[in-house]
Scaffold this active site. Sequence first.
Site, PDB file in Angstrom:
ATOM      1  N   ASP A   1       0.858  -1.172   0.000  1.00  0.00           N
ATOM      2  CA  ASP A   1       0.000   0.000   0.000  1.00  0.00           C
ATOM      3  C   ASP A   1       0.907   1.239   0.000  1.00  0.00           C
ATOM      4  O   ASP A   1       2.142   1.143   0.068  1.00  0.00           O
ATOM      5  CB  ASP A   1      -0.969  -0.016   1.185  1.00  0.00           C
ATOM      6  CG  ASP A   1      -2.216   0.814   0.879  1.00  0.00           C
ATOM      7  OD1 ASP A   1      -2.136   1.727   0.034  1.00  0.00           O
ATOM      8  OD2 ASP A   1      -3.278   0.568   1.496  1.00  0.00           O
TER       9      ASP A   1
ATOM     10  N   GLU B   1     -10.803   6.497   3.899  1.00  0.00           N
ATOM     11  CA  GLU B   1      -9.828   5.881   4.822  1.00  0.00           C
ATOM     12  C   GLU B   1     -10.016   6.381   6.262  1.00  0.00           C
ATOM     13  O   GLU B   1     -11.144   6.579   6.708  1.00  0.00           O
ATOM     14  CB  GLU B   1      -8.409   6.105   4.296  1.00  0.00           C
ATOM     15  CG  GLU B   1      -8.221   5.498   2.911  1.00  0.00           C
ATOM     16  CD  GLU B   1      -6.791   5.515   2.422  1.00  0.00           C
ATOM     17  OE1 GLU B   1      -5.881   5.200   3.200  1.00  0.00           O
ATOM     18  OE2 GLU B   1      -6.577   5.814   1.232  1.00  0.00           O
TER      19      GLU B   1
END
Length: 768
Positions: free
Chosen positions: A302, A499
């Site tokens: 990520d 997020e």
Amino acid sequence: MRTRYLALLGAAVLASAGVALAPHARAAAGLPYQDPNLPVATRVTDLLGRMSLDEKLGQMTQAERPNASNADVTTYRLGSVFSGGGAAPSPNTATGWADMYDAYQRAAQATPLQIPIIYGADAVHGHNNVVGATIFPHNIGLGASRDPALVQRIGRATAEEVSGTGVDWTFSPCLCVARNDRWGRTYESFGEKPELPTAMATIIDGLQGSSLNGPASVLATAKHYVADGGTTGGRDQGDAQITEAELRSIHLPPFQEAVRRNVGSVMISFSSWNGQKLHGSSYLINTVLKGELGFTGFVVTDYNGIDQLDGQPGFTGAEVRQAINAGIDMVMVSSAWKSFIDTLRAEVQAGRITQARIDDANRRILTKKFELGLFEKPLTDRSYTGTVGSAAHREIAREAVRKSQVLLKNANRVLPLARDNNKIFVAGKSADNIGYQSGGWTVTWQGGSGAITPGTTILQGIRAGAGANTTVTYSQNGSGIDSSYKVAVAVVGETPYAEGQGDRTGSMSLDATDLNTLNTLRASGVPVVVVLVSGRPMDIADQVGNWAGLLASWLPGTEGAGVADVLYGAYKPTGKLPVTWMQSASQQPINDGDGKASLFPFGFGLTYDDSTTPPTTPPTTTPPTTPPTTTPPTTTPPTTTPPTTRPPTTPPTTTPPTTPPTTGACQVTYAVNDWGSGFTASVTIKNTGTAAVNGWTLKFTFPGNQRVTQGWSATWSQSGADVTATDLSWNGTLAPGASTDIGFNGSYSGGNPRPTSFSLNGRACTAG
Ligand code: BGC
């Protein structure tokens, strides 16, 4: 573009740039790796043999567009460039993207070996960074549709739009299983039970097409491996404090399914498992993903994920070594990619990362580049550029919106709204706002407000759907309503986030703006239908008694007319809750089967009653004001228990023994979540004997014409009505008293009677 990692820019600027280039005197031509008629493995081997160490390190590096020039691609032999949320070129049009992409590929062509880059972007609900793209409902809505074939078509439409901009690779789907709705990424999940993300892995087939080098095929990414949705408190990038059994039964199955469907890449989760960062877990990456699951694609980190291993900003040798040796093949770095390359080189030269590991990573990456046909066709296929935001794709999105709406309450059959001779008042901050109805990851990372991209707002959809002699009046805050209106539609809910910025540690209630709007509407005495635009269930139990109707709309995207289709009854709602709806935020986490009393259970969703003609005018009485705990959803009550007690999906599903239970060494529970045209069966096998079971085969017979369409956590097969499930390596051993959960999706026509007898390794089991 995102700014949270700009601190790392300094490190990038300071990093040295010493790249030793391979000794190629001329541009390559006619070499074996350039021959499309040779097998991919042969081409990869030939190419690897020609690459210098620096060229291999470049392949493993993925830099973010704003921080990587065309010249950087040439000089540093970068293997990949990506756009994080909002990192769009200027102009942000489909053609602007294609031009940007082609310029990068030309820069890659200027290298001696001419290895194309692979460009990645987050097309997580359509090609969402591109202004003008079709924005599909976020995954939570697609989970509510319970329609894997539709989701596959969405994957295909998305792939066409992505291809039309040059992009080769999408960081989707998120196969996260959201277990705590406080998590800011709940809407990226198809649902709280593994069977939903597993079933919706069909999107991979849509994205990747029948062959990676087919027209408009893009590489998919199963993310975020693994248990990103299982963190304590639902904290983004947090710690999943769970047993291995739970990790394997809840969070792993969708990844198994993705591997089965040949997903090209897997992205590692920022989160930890029992204190260990996933980016450094050799057990979960090397042993489980690549070993046990047999994943042959490549593993990508990520965003700056490796840099989180030691919690200090800046790549260290220890971090890079741990991650690459744990099995990571490509490293996503926003800006500090030169520092990363230098660090990686130093680790290899010191022998702490082997050449074999570097070659393995390169082999995996290059294999996908060859399979995608990038060596033959490195530039954008502009025949797809015109599909971006096309009418055909928007029609698929509208269908998805229709099918994702979940009707939770319908007192006095306030819905469907009469199209003709009606007087409708529409209010709410989300009624006329493309940005709000699309949510995060739309044009920018966090999403935005207003006309950020072309589309149809929910209000526009309601207006367009109105028939003869119907007036639709809109006021955002509800002012101007009076008792002459027959119905008020309040479109309220969450504003966009992405997020961790969406994590909710405290209240999960409607905000003051929405509550004021609702109060204004309610004071008029007009029945209020709430359309809730949100990425997750909200804490509405103390409000819902005031509302005549409630439609969970999730984050529908650009095609708001799909919401109107349901409101007017042009489409009778079929959506079912993909998550359990809490009574109060204090219940989080709340999930199906945990025994907590929900407001609306997993799988719940009403439809319009066919048996009587819907009222042509809505009721004019004030909606019930009793608290929701005593007001079960009305029109079609849950088939058994009202939502104040145990979820109805569980009790009716346990098969009652039709004959007295036989004594056996096993017990089988067979629970069904039936959504009309198909169903999910959750099967629990328990070893009730006194000896361990080593390897098992479960058999049962369908009493109807059911078919297993897709199974998990076992190898499933069916012959006629006879079904067989055999253990997988990880769940084959059952100690005395131990159990394992397996399951499948099935289809049927007519009734869906349950099997009544089961055998394990030839011995009859008790049922229930
Ligand atoms: C997210 C990923 C995303 C990546 C690239 C990260 O912050 O966690 O889901 O794919 O950024 O944009």
